[in-house]
Structures are given as C-alpha cells and as structure tokens.
Enzyme design. Structure first.
Site, PDB file in Angstrom:
ATOM      1  N   PRO A  41       0.846  -1.210   0.000  1.00 35.82           N
ATOM      2  CG  PRO A  41       0.040  -0.990   2.190  1.00 35.82           C
ATOM      3  CD  PRO A  41       0.820  -1.907   1.306  1.00 35.82           C
ATOM      4  CG  ASP A  94       5.050  -1.255   2.872  1.00 36.93           C
ATOM      5  OD1 ASP A  94       3.838  -1.182   3.158  1.00 36.93           O
ATOM      6  OD2 ASP A  94       5.674  -2.330   2.814  1.00 36.93           O
ATOM      7  CG  HIS A  95       0.014   3.609   5.168  1.00 44.75           C
ATOM      8  ND1 HIS A  95       0.124   3.675   6.544  1.00 44.75           N
ATOM      9  CD2 HIS A  95      -0.694   4.714   4.813  1.00 44.75           C
ATOM     10  CE1 HIS A  95      -0.500   4.751   6.993  1.00 44.75           C
ATOM     11  NE2 HIS A  95      -1.001   5.399   5.965  1.00 44.75           N
ATOM     12  NE  ARG A  96       3.031  -4.106   3.419  1.00 37.97           N
ATOM     13  CZ  ARG A  96       3.632  -5.083   2.753  1.00 37.97           C
ATOM     14  NH1 ARG A  96       3.075  -6.288   2.711  1.00 37.97           N
ATOM     15  NH2 ARG A  96       4.773  -4.874   2.116  1.00 37.97           N
ATOM     16  CB  ALA A  97       6.989  -0.821   7.081  1.00 44.61           C
TER      17      ALA A  97
END
Length: 461
Positions: free
Chosen positions: A254, A433-436
C-alpha cells in the site's frame, strides 16, 4: 562415475538463465576453482567455477542457449582416471545431485547472505547420489515434469519446443488444444494457434461479485493494429523480472507519497568548494568529483539513522529494523535498470560514495555486477533530475519500505523573510509502504532529509 554440472541458481529468485559462453571445451582438463562458463541472469553476467577436478567429457547445453532451467544438466565432467569417451556417451544419464546441493560453485554462492536473511552459511557441495528415485504409488498423482505447466491447478502437457514457440508468439499455452499423445501440445498445434485455430475459449469469470474486465491477450492487442505496422521485440529476462517485481509491488504494497522542496544553494556552494580543493594526481586529474546525487545518498543514509523506525522492512512475522543504511541507487542500463547498493552509507565519506557509484554504474551497464552488490538494501534513491524531470513518484522495490524520487534542481522565486529571492529548489517525493511507515513517520524521515540537504555541513560531522 561422471559428474553432472548443473545450471546454477545465482540468486534466490532465479528460475532460468542464459548460457552465454563456455570457457572450456570438450576434452579440456578442469581443476577445482577453474572458471568454466559464463551465465547471464536478468541483471548480470556471472562466472561458474568447477568444484571438482577431471576432464570436460560432454557439453550438453551449447553456448548461446537461452532460458535454461535451474538445475538442468549443462555438461558432464569425467573424474580423474575415468574413460572420457564413456562418460561423454552416457552424458546426462548419471544421477544429478539434489537441488539443495550442487556440483559447482559461484562467487555468489560463497558470499555471505544479506543482513536480515535467514541463516548465514552456504551448503557445501555433495557427491551425486546413486539411489534411484522412488516410484510413485499406483493411482497417486504423478509429479509435474519438464514440459508441463500448470493452469488453474490443472496440468498442461506441452513439449519444450511447443512451449518456446508459444512464448515467442505470445500465445497462452493453456489455451492451445493438444493433438499429441495423451492430449500433449506439440509444435504443429502452436503453429495452428497462430492463425487462430485450435484455441480454447478463455476461462469464464466467476458469476459472483462485480464484473472485472479480463486483461487483453497478446493476440487481441495485436489485432488493434494493421499487420506490418509494428514489429514484435521479445522480452528479455531483465524486462520480465522488472515487470513481475513492479506488479508485485503495486499489488501487495500500500503506497502513499510525501513531497517536499529542498533549497540547494548551500549544497551547490559546498560541492563547488570541495571539488575545487580535491587533490590532483600526476596527470593533473582531480582525485574525486562529487555530484549532487552523492550528497543525496549520504543525506538519505544519515536521515535513516536519525529516524531509525523508518529504516525497516515489512515481513509477516515481524518488522526487520536495520542497523545500517544500505542505499540502493537506480542505474539505467540497456533493457531496464538495476539498483546497486552503497552499504553502510552513513559511515562513508562523500568521496568514497562517489567512487563506488562510478564503479557500480560502469559495471552495471556492462552487466558485470555480482548479486550481492544489488540484492537487499534498506531503501533506494531514483534520480531523474538529470533528464529535467521536476517531480515524479517511484515504485517501492521490495523488501524496501521506502524509495526517494528526486527531481531536477531549478532556479525559482521563493519568499524569505517577507522578501522574494531567487533560489535553486529541488522537489523530492518519498514513497512509503504504509504497513511499515505511516504518515507521521514518513514526514519525519523526509524532514530529516531536507534538513541535511539544506545544511550539508551536518553531513561532515
């Protein structure tokens, strides 16, 4: 017993390679450590070294052959004291080593794994096994063999020649009706499919859920253009790998983007002073000549150390928090691009970064980089400023969590202390990376980068 030499896996993701050149010929004596062949991967040309001594009895795969699967037998080595003619006559019949061990060594195989990867040791070569493979139980599903593909869980039987012809023609082998033994797809089936005959209808889309238009096939796209108005340039391994990785990135990561403008006036002045003070060699050439990109690499490396929570890689099992800033730098090369990595860039001088980048760029264009020189890393920098690009967004290269897209520096009016002044400004965009890396953390990282770029003396401390 003859020793099979297999197509090596020169990277964790390599499935096929091109046998570019044989450096030994049949009948030549081979010692352990001798370079016997050159293999082209999607990114580089690598040397294959012999792990055993003997005589090269038979070359099975001639040089120039493309798309040779990993672990296929490419040559046979006759051990010392063994009949070379007999070993050559039985070429390829000897049992090959298990995929986890090999009868060759490469520089990549001996290199340590990237930080954060599992393990840290390479397996040592083992002798070929002489135990016959167990026979499948009667009624049990047979394993998928060479020449077979899978499509929606079902096997597609096709000869190697048919698969190659279908690939070259851009035809999905799963849609070709086979007329060979047991429905196997053979060469004449592919030739017939080229004219539209013998093609199965595409699989129907599921009835449930919103309708999604399927991707156009190669034949459908070509039908849009008059015949003879174009030429088909087959994809090479690099272009296919780039397509696969970028598709994976955009579909699984994402992305979000943060853009900021940096004032380059102090950096340009510092660069001019440093280059002017560079020592000269006996020919009068400066020992180094720094580029703006060298400062950008250094600034990004230090920024990651100041914002360590952004120096990460996402994995399902947990976040990998890296200790060093290993900066990948996009380098254009024929057919695509590659990102050689400046390791521990936060500890290196600007002149050292500059020298490494010049070396990497030259060897990248010659496809001479080693896998350990472009695999891994913690972030990347893509600079299109030299092409006059003002700003753009870059696609994250897994397993990185960020990538910095750098635009050109250009003079423009700015407001400073209530007055309009002219300054050299550069736009940079950070893909995250919106997860990280969430919004606030990404903003902190790009803010730290801006501070260092606008105050380059802080990079010298």
């Amino acid at each position: 017993m003859p020793i099979n030499i297999l197509m090596p896996a020169l990277s964790p993701t390599m499935e096929k390679g091109n046998l570019a050149k044989w450096l030994k010929k049949e009948g030549d004596k081979v010692k352990s450590g001798d370079v016997i062949a050159e293999i082209e991967t999607d990114k580089a040309t690598m040397e294959v070294e012999a792990a055993d001594e003997g005589t090269l009895a038979k070359i099975i795969v001639p040089e120039g052959t493309q798309d040779v699967p990993v672990n296929d037998v490419i040559a046979v080595l006759a051990a010392d004291g063994e009949d070379v003619k007999a070993a050559g006559a039985g070429a390829g019949k000897a049992e090959a080593p298990k995929p986890t061990a090999s009868s060759f060594e490469t520089p990549a195989a001996r290199a340590p794994q990237d930080e954060g990867s599992a393990g840290g040791k390479t397996e040592t070569p083992t002798k070929p096994t002489t135990n016959p493979a167990p026979r499948p139980e009667e009624g049990a599903p047979a394993p998928v063999s060479k020449g077979e593909a899978t499509h929606n869980g079902a096997r597609v039987f096709a000869s190697p020649l048919a698969r190659r012809l279908a690939k070259d023609a851009g035809i999905d082998i799963a849609r070709v009706t086979g007329t060979g033994p047991h429905g196997r797809v053979i060469a004449r089936d592919v030739e017939q499919a080229k004219s539209g005959g013998g093609l199965k209808a595409p699989a129907a889309a599921p009835a449930a859920g919103p309708a999604i238009a399927p991707a156009m096939s190669d034949q459908q796209i070509r039908a849009l253009y008059p015949e003879g108005s174009y030429e088909v340039v087959p994809h090479d391994g690099m272009r296919r790998t780039i397509a696969q990785r970028l598709t994976q990135s955009t579909q699984t990561i994402p992305h979000f983007y943060l853009t900021i403008d940096c004032n380059l006036d102090r950096l340009l002045a510092a660069r001019e002073d440093i280059n002017a003070a560079a020592p000269k060699d006996k020919d009068g050439k400066p020992a180094y000549k720094l580029s703006v990109n060298d400062f950008i690499i250094k600034a990004m490396a230090i920024a990651l150390q100041r914002v360590p929570d952004a120096n990460v890689s996402w994995t399902e099992g947990g976040m990998l928090k890296h200790r060093h800033s290993d900066i990948g730098v996009a380098v254009a090369m024929p057919g695509g691009l590659i990102t050689p990595i400046i390791r521990s860039a936060e500890t290196q001088s600007l002149s050292s970064i500059s020298a490494q980048m010049k070396d990497f760029a030259a060897r990248a264009r010659a496809r001479k980089l080693k896998p350990e020189e472009y695999q891994g890393g913690t972030t990347a920098v893509s600079n299109l400023g030299m092409f006059g690009i003002k700003d753009f967004t870059a696609v994250i290269n897994p397993p990185h969590a960020t990538i910095l897209a750098v635009g050109t520096g250009e003079q423009c009016p700015i407001v400073k202390d209530g007055k309009i002044e002219i300054a050299t400004m550069m736009s940079v965009t950070l893909s995250c990376d919106h997860r990280a890396v969430d919004g606030a953390l990404g903003a902190e990282l790009i803010g730290a980068f801006k501070t260092l770029i606008e105050n380059p003396v802080m990079m010298m401390v």
